[in-house]
Design an enzyme around this catalytic site. Structure first.
Site, PDB file in Angstrom:
ATOM      1  N   LYS A  13     130.501 -44.025   1.195  1.00 19.84           N
ATOM      2  CA  LYS A  13     131.742 -43.342   0.599  1.00 19.84           C
ATOM      3  C   LYS A  13     132.152 -42.103   1.639  1.00 19.84           C
ATOM      4  CE  LYS A  13     129.404 -41.704  -3.126  1.00 19.84           C
ATOM      5  NZ  LYS A  13     128.114 -42.486  -2.862  1.00 19.84           N
ATOM      6  N   ARG A  88     131.740 -38.931 -11.496  1.00 18.67           N
ATOM      7  CA  ARG A  88     130.495 -39.761 -11.439  1.00 18.67           C
ATOM      8  C   ARG A  88     130.340 -39.967 -12.944  1.00 18.67           C
ATOM      9  NH1 ARG A  88     128.152 -38.379  -6.469  1.00 18.67           N
ATOM     10  NH2 ARG A  88     126.041 -38.653  -6.378  1.00 18.67           N
ATOM     11  N   ARG A 127     119.971 -42.050   7.805  1.00 17.64           N
ATOM     12  CA  ARG A 127     121.050 -41.287   7.895  1.00 17.64           C
ATOM     13  C   ARG A 127     120.598 -39.637   8.532  1.00 17.64           C
ATOM     14  NH1 ARG A 127     124.808 -40.135   2.741  1.00 17.64           N
ATOM     15  NH2 ARG A 127     122.564 -39.530   1.959  1.00 17.64           N
ATOM     16  N   ARG A 160     119.227 -35.201   5.109  1.00 16.54           N
ATOM     17  CA  ARG A 160     119.454 -34.464   3.714  1.00 16.54           C
ATOM     18  C   ARG A 160     118.183 -34.452   3.018  1.00 16.54           C
ATOM     19  NH1 ARG A 160     124.815 -37.051   0.836  1.00 16.54           N
ATOM     20  NH2 ARG A 160     123.263 -36.991  -0.885  1.00 16.54           N
ATOM     21  N   ARG A 171     118.270 -41.302  -7.701  1.00 14.10           N
ATOM     22  CA  ARG A 171     119.381 -41.225  -7.673  1.00 14.10           C
ATOM     23  C   ARG A 171     120.369 -42.778  -7.960  1.00 14.10           C
ATOM     24  NH1 ARG A 171     119.868 -39.427  -1.744  1.00 14.10           N
ATOM     25  NH2 ARG A 171     122.032 -39.975  -1.768  1.00 14.10           N
TER      26      ARG A 171
HETATM   27  P1  AP5 Z   1     127.434 -42.389   3.469  1.00 10.22           P
HETATM   28  O1  AP5 Z   1     128.800 -42.611   4.023  1.00 10.22           O
HETATM   29  O2  AP5 Z   1     126.966 -40.898   4.054  1.00 10.22           O
HETATM   30  O3  AP5 Z   1     127.166 -42.750   2.123  1.00 10.22           O
HETATM   31  P2  AP5 Z   1     127.757 -42.181   0.867  1.00 10.22           P
HETATM   32  O4  AP5 Z   1     128.238 -43.232  -0.087  1.00 10.22           O
HETATM   33  O5  AP5 Z   1     128.587 -41.265   1.165  1.00 10.22           O
HETATM   34  O6  AP5 Z   1     126.100 -41.930   0.211  1.00 10.22           O
HETATM   35  P3  AP5 Z   1     125.838 -40.365  -0.424  1.00 10.22           P
HETATM   36  O7  AP5 Z   1     124.167 -40.451  -0.204  1.00 10.22           O
HETATM   37  O8  AP5 Z   1     126.405 -39.165   0.186  1.00 10.22           O
HETATM   38  O9  AP5 Z   1     126.023 -40.441  -1.877  1.00 10.22           O
HETATM   39  P4  AP5 Z   1     125.664 -39.883  -3.098  1.00 10.22           P
HETATM   40  O10 AP5 Z   1     126.560 -40.026  -3.998  1.00 10.22           O
HETATM   41  O11 AP5 Z   1     124.156 -40.084  -3.358  1.00 10.22           O
HETATM   42  O12 AP5 Z   1     125.591 -38.342  -2.634  1.00 10.22           O
HETATM   43  P5  AP5 Z   1     126.460 -37.112  -2.783  1.00 10.22           P
HETATM   44  O13 AP5 Z   1     126.301 -36.135  -1.812  1.00 10.22           O
HETATM   45  O14 AP5 Z   1     127.646 -37.282  -3.410  1.00 10.22           O
HETATM   46  O15 AP5 Z   1     126.752 -43.567   4.399  1.00 10.22           O
HETATM   47  C1  AP5 Z   1     125.110 -43.824   4.416  1.00 10.22           C
HETATM   48  C2  AP5 Z   1     124.715 -44.039   5.690  1.00 10.22           C
HETATM   49  O16 AP5 Z   1     125.014 -45.380   5.905  1.00 10.22           O
HETATM   50  C3  AP5 Z   1     125.109 -43.316   6.915  1.00 10.22           C
HETATM   51  O17 AP5 Z   1     123.898 -43.248   7.608  1.00 10.22           O
HETATM   52  C4  AP5 Z   1     126.156 -44.053   7.507  1.00 10.22           C
HETATM   53  O18 AP5 Z   1     126.364 -43.892   8.972  1.00 10.22           O
HETATM   54  C5  AP5 Z   1     125.714 -45.467   7.104  1.00 10.22           C
HETATM   55  N1  AP5 Z   1     126.768 -46.220   6.746  1.00 10.22           N
HETATM   56  C6  AP5 Z   1     127.970 -46.090   6.269  1.00 10.22           C
HETATM   57  N2  AP5 Z   1     128.609 -47.223   6.166  1.00 10.22           N
HETATM   58  C7  AP5 Z   1     128.068 -48.237   6.826  1.00 10.22           C
HETATM   59  C8  AP5 Z   1     128.479 -49.776   6.881  1.00 10.22           C
HETATM   60  N3  AP5 Z   1     129.492 -50.145   6.551  1.00 10.22           N
HETATM   61  N4  AP5 Z   1     127.426 -50.507   7.612  1.00 10.22           N
HETATM   62  C9  AP5 Z   1     126.264 -49.773   8.067  1.00 10.22           C
HETATM   63  N5  AP5 Z   1     126.146 -48.424   8.065  1.00 10.22           N
HETATM   64  C10 AP5 Z   1     126.764 -47.738   7.216  1.00 10.22           C
HETATM   65  O19 AP5 Z   1     125.662 -36.478  -4.108  1.00 10.22           O
HETATM   66  C11 AP5 Z   1     124.407 -35.770  -3.836  1.00 10.22           C
HETATM   67  C12 AP5 Z   1     123.939 -35.067  -5.199  1.00 10.22           C
HETATM   68  O20 AP5 Z   1     124.882 -34.139  -5.509  1.00 10.22           O
HETATM   69  C13 AP5 Z   1     123.765 -35.886  -6.503  1.00 10.22           C
HETATM   70  O21 AP5 Z   1     122.519 -36.671  -6.481  1.00 10.22           O
HETATM   71  C14 AP5 Z   1     123.972 -34.733  -7.546  1.00 10.22           C
HETATM   72  O22 AP5 Z   1     122.836 -34.098  -7.827  1.00 10.22           O
HETATM   73  C15 AP5 Z   1     125.027 -33.746  -6.723  1.00 10.22           C
HETATM   74  N6  AP5 Z   1     126.525 -34.334  -7.246  1.00 10.22           N
HETATM   75  C16 AP5 Z   1     127.386 -34.767  -6.304  1.00 10.22           C
HETATM   76  N7  AP5 Z   1     128.649 -35.145  -6.976  1.00 10.22           N
HETATM   77  C17 AP5 Z   1     128.254 -35.052  -7.942  1.00 10.22           C
HETATM   78  C18 AP5 Z   1     129.168 -35.161  -9.335  1.00 10.22           C
HETATM   79  N8  AP5 Z   1     130.274 -35.600  -9.477  1.00 10.22           N
HETATM   80  N9  AP5 Z   1     128.449 -34.854 -10.670  1.00 10.22           N
HETATM   81  C19 AP5 Z   1     127.361 -34.517 -10.618  1.00 10.22           C
HETATM   82  N10 AP5 Z   1     126.444 -34.392  -9.684  1.00 10.22           N
HETATM   83  C20 AP5 Z   1     126.839 -34.523  -8.512  1.00 10.22           C
HETATM   84 MG    MG Z   2     128.161 -38.880   0.715  1.00 12.60          MG
END
Ligand code: AP5
Ligand code: MG
Ligand code: ZN
Length: 215
Positions: A13, A88, A127, A160, A171
């Site tokens: 994402k 979410r 990552r 992270r 997660r």
């Molecule tokens: P990346 O693009 O970083 O993946 P992502 O989908 O953004 O994954 P996240 O871990 O950020 O998602 P998340 O939803 O758990 O975390 P968030 O920060 O939102 O890619 C991942 C890796 O793969 C990278 O190394 C990249 O280079 C590689 N990659 C990407 N695409 C690729 C491809 N096509 N091929 C190969 N490699 C690839 O949330 C974190 C925490 O915050 C949550 O757990 C929660 O506690 C809180 N939070 C955030 N939003 C909310 C919400 N809306 N409601 C409640 N709590 C929330």
């Molecule tokens: Mg992310």
């Protein structure tokens, strides 16, 4: 244009949102980035969300909706934005629809980036993120030109604290229980688009841009 990116942790994402934001000039709103910045700065918000994030649990809807709504009210979101990691829960999705409807706007498309579970684990364990601009890298599939340094802004790269095996498992559990119902929600609204996120980063980006660019 208002877009939502849906997908499991590690689906790409953040990677694709940053690409879309550059190519289509849309503001990138990542709830996780907003929370991590608050934690880093040690603000009241940061202190209240840290425990949830460390456990891999969702921050309560009330707090999340408030933080994202504030960001959405800034001038750079007037013409549209790409939401990454929000909504979410069904509560968040409904609150977002309402907030946009109040301004005579609506979500145009929800792109679901689909990736197999074992691939997600590989992606998250390798990552690295830029401390300044939050762009994600991967030590094998998309390494930075200089180790430890962001290609785009020169910022320091870090891993992270919620990318440990145990927290990632939690997660994923939370994602399947609380976020996957959103697929039906956007499908019912005729807005859901499925993208094969198992392809390489550029291929996935091409697919997404292909769907979004007017023909
Ligand atoms: P990346 O693009 O970083 O993946 P992502 O989908 O953004 O994954 P996240 O871990 O950020 O998602 P998340 O939803 O758990 O975390 P968030 O920060 O939102 O890619 C991942 C890796 O793969 C990278 O190394 C990249 O280079 C590689 N990659 C990407 N695409 C690729 C491809 N096509 N091929 C190969 N490699 C690839 O949330 C974190 C925490 O915050 C949550 O757990 C929660 O506690 C809180 N939070 C955030 N939003 C909310 C919400 N809306 N409601 C409640 N709590 C929330
Ligand atoms: Mg992310
Ligand atoms: Zn950077």
């Amino acid at each position: 244009m208002f877009l939502v990116l849906l997908g499991a942790p590690g689906a790409g994402k953040g990677t694709q949102a940053s690409f879309i934001s550059q190519h289509l000039g849309l503001t990138h709103i990542a709830s996780g980035d907003l929370f991590r910045q608050a934690v880093e700065k040690g603000t009241k918000l940061g202190q209240s969300v840290k425990a949830y994030m460390d456990k891999g649990m969702l921050v309560p809807d009330e707090v999340t909706i408030q933080v994202v709504s504030e960001r959405l009210s800034e001038p750079d979101c007037r013409e549209g934005c790409v939401f990454d990691g929000f909504p979410r829960t069904l509560g968040q999705a409904k609150a977002l629809d309402k907030a946009l409807a109040n301004q005579g706007k609506a979500i145009d498309k929800a792109m679901y980036i689909e990736v197999a579970e074992e691939e997600l684990l590989k992606r998250l364990s390798g990552r690295w993120i830029c401390r300044q601009c939050q762009v994600p890298y991967h030590e094998i599939t998309s390494p930075p030109r200089t180790p430890g340094e962001c290609d785009k802004c020169g910022g320091e790269l870090y891993q992270r604290s919620d990318d440990t095996v145990e927290t990632v498992k939690e997660r994923l559990k939370v994602y399947f229980a609380q976020t996957t119902p959103l697929l039906d929600y956007y499908e019912a609204e005729g807005k859901l688009i499925r993208v094969d996120g198992g392809l390489g980063i550029e291929r996935v980006a091409e697919e997404i841009i292909g769907v979004l660019k007017p023909k």
